[in-house]
Design an enzyme around this catalytic site. Structure first.
Site, short mmCIF file in Angstrom:
data_model
loop_
_atom_site.label_atom_id
_atom_site.label_comp_id
_atom_site.label_asym_id
_atom_site.label_seq_id
_atom_site.Cartn_x
_atom_site.Cartn_y
_atom_site.Cartn_z
N GLU A 88 20.86 40.33 13.79
CA GLU A 88 20.78 39.00 14.49
C GLU A 88 22.24 38.71 14.77
O GLU A 88 22.48 37.99 16.12
CB GLU A 88 20.20 38.17 13.62
N GLY A 148 25.68 34.56 17.14
CA GLY A 148 26.28 33.90 15.94
C GLY A 148 24.96 33.25 15.16
O GLY A 148 24.11 33.92 14.70
N GLY A 170 42.16 29.31 17.84
CA GLY A 170 41.45 30.43 17.11
C GLY A 170 40.24 30.85 17.71
O GLY A 170 39.48 31.71 17.24
N LYS A 226 26.20 42.17 24.26
CA LYS A 226 25.29 41.51 23.63
C LYS A 226 23.86 41.49 24.83
O LYS A 226 22.72 41.74 24.26
CB LYS A 226 25.52 39.89 23.79
#
Length: 418
Positions: A128, A133, A186, A204
């Site tokens: 998953e 995410g 970041g 993905k």
């Protein structure tokens, strides 16, 4: 009470998030699984660095120490890159461990063979966290596959690119300035190539394609275009038209063949992706019964990704395995319609002189037209400097004689393949 022993490979943002989540959610995990979950070992590069890991956990930089553990039930893999992750997981599957991975590049390349090996060893793989995410994309697709045939999946699958495009539009930043802002927060790596060139979204796309349709598109056939060449001028043009740029990955079946693309796309106000901003991700799934459903949420980060991994941990322990459409029906039966319909396109021509095409005349700068994709591809071959962006969502094209922006009424043009 018996215990589920877990090893974590990699202790970056994701690996640490998994460790912290297991530590803080023991009561809930025990209630769901009927067993205590214990982190038995962590593999990292520098075992001498203080990381706040409990002293009872084996901390090592040698995979052999983990493979040699007498009891090991689940392995969480949070390493970056194809190797050594693939080799490690193959050995751990052969040992009889369940696997949960967040490594989209490795799984795009080796997922099929790893799943086959897992089936041979009667263990499960959860993935998953490889796609979006904290958004439950994989679980949603699996649920839909009970009855629905999935026709198309499209998504904003890379938060870094979405953040950059949002900053360029809302704050008027150049691409370079927006990238630096993403790195400072970041959101982008020191080497952002995978994100800004569309590779991350491409991996993905391959993963969801195999799950939904039973196979991946031919890799070389996938049109992959990143955002590295996007200009503030293009962003402003889109704004004037009431449109926004998003990097969209799309995959569907046409005439029994899986086709996919990753490219900057213009979305209208009616499209579900219009208000997806910053590092958010979003996915739209179209089924033959349910129609279109949309999911959105955090596509990365320590705890959103850890959430997806922990959910997978529960699934693999319970023996829940991913369903693929290929297990139920031939690929050609999913959607056997060749999509030759016309789409709406924005063409920006920064070169000298008009576009080289017989579709229209005297277009020096920019134009909106309707044409099928093959026509656009052929026009692109003749106009290397021009930029071509599909517009998705409801968008009305009207006749307008404006020297700053000519709109062309589709019915006034001939849209035959050139």
């Amino acid at each position: 009470m018996s215990t589920i022993k877990v090893a974590i490979l990699g202790f970056g943002t994701v690996g640490e998030g998994v460790y912290r989540t297991i530590s803080t959610h023991q009561e809930k995990l025990t209630a769901v699984l009927g067993k205590k979950v214990e982190v038995a070992a962590i593999l990292l590069k520098d075992k001498t660095k203080e990381r706040g890991i409990d002293g009872s956990v084996l901390v090592t930089d040698d995979i052999e120490d983990i493979i040699g553990l007498e009891q090991l039930d689940v392995v969480v893999e949070a390493i970056v890159g194809r190797e050594p992750a693939n080799t490690y997981l193959r050995r751990l599957l052969q040992k009889g461990c369940h696997v949960v991975t967040a490594n989209k590049e490795m799984f795009a390349y080796h997922g099929t063979e790893l799943e086959k090996l897992a089936a041979e060893q009667n263990v499960s793989i959860g993935f998953e966290a490889t796609v979006a995410g904290g958004i439950p994309v994989i679980q949603t697709i699996q649920q839909l596959l009970n009855i629905n045939r999935i026709k198309k999946i499209e998504g904003i699958l890379n938060g870094t690119s979405n953040y950059i495009l949002s900053e360029m539009r809302t704050n008027g930043l150049s691409f370079d300035a927006a990238l630096k802002a993403a790195q400072a927060k970041g959101y982008a790596e020191a080497d952002p190539t995978n994100d800004i060139e569309g590779y991350d979204a491409f991996y993905k796309l391959l993963i969801v394609s195999e799950l939904a349709f039973g196979e991946k598109p031919e890799w070389e056939s996938v049109h992959r275009q990143g955002i590295a060449n996007m200009s503030i001028e293009e962003i402003k043009i889109a704004e004037e038209l009431g449109l926004r740029f998003k990097l969209i990955a799309s995959v569907q079946v046409n005439d029994g063949k899986v086709i996919g693309s990753v490219r900057p796309t213009l979305v209208s106000k009616t499209h579900p992706f219009f208000n997806i901003e910053g590092v958010e991700n979003a996915v739209s799934i179209e089924g033959d019964i349910v129609g279109r459903i949309s999911l959105q949420g955090p596509g990365a980060g320590m705890f959103p990704t850890a959430s997806a991994i922990i959910e997978d941990l529960v699934h693999v322990v319970h023996g829940i395995k991913a369903k693929k459409v290929a297990e139920r029906s031939p690929l050609s039966f999913v959607n056997n319609e060749v999509e030759k319909s016309k789409q709406t396109w924005l063409i920006i021509n920064p070169g000298k002189g008009p576009l080289k095409t017989n579709l229209f005349t005297n277009i020096e700068n920019k134009v909106i037209i309707e044409a099928d994709e093959q026509t656009i591809l052929n026009v692109q071959k003749q106009n290397k400097e021009a930029r071509f962006y599909q517009i998705v969502g409801e968008y009305e094209v009207t006749e307008k004689n404006d020297e700053n922006f000519p709109h062309k009424e589709p019915k006034s043009l001939t849209f035959e393949t050139v």
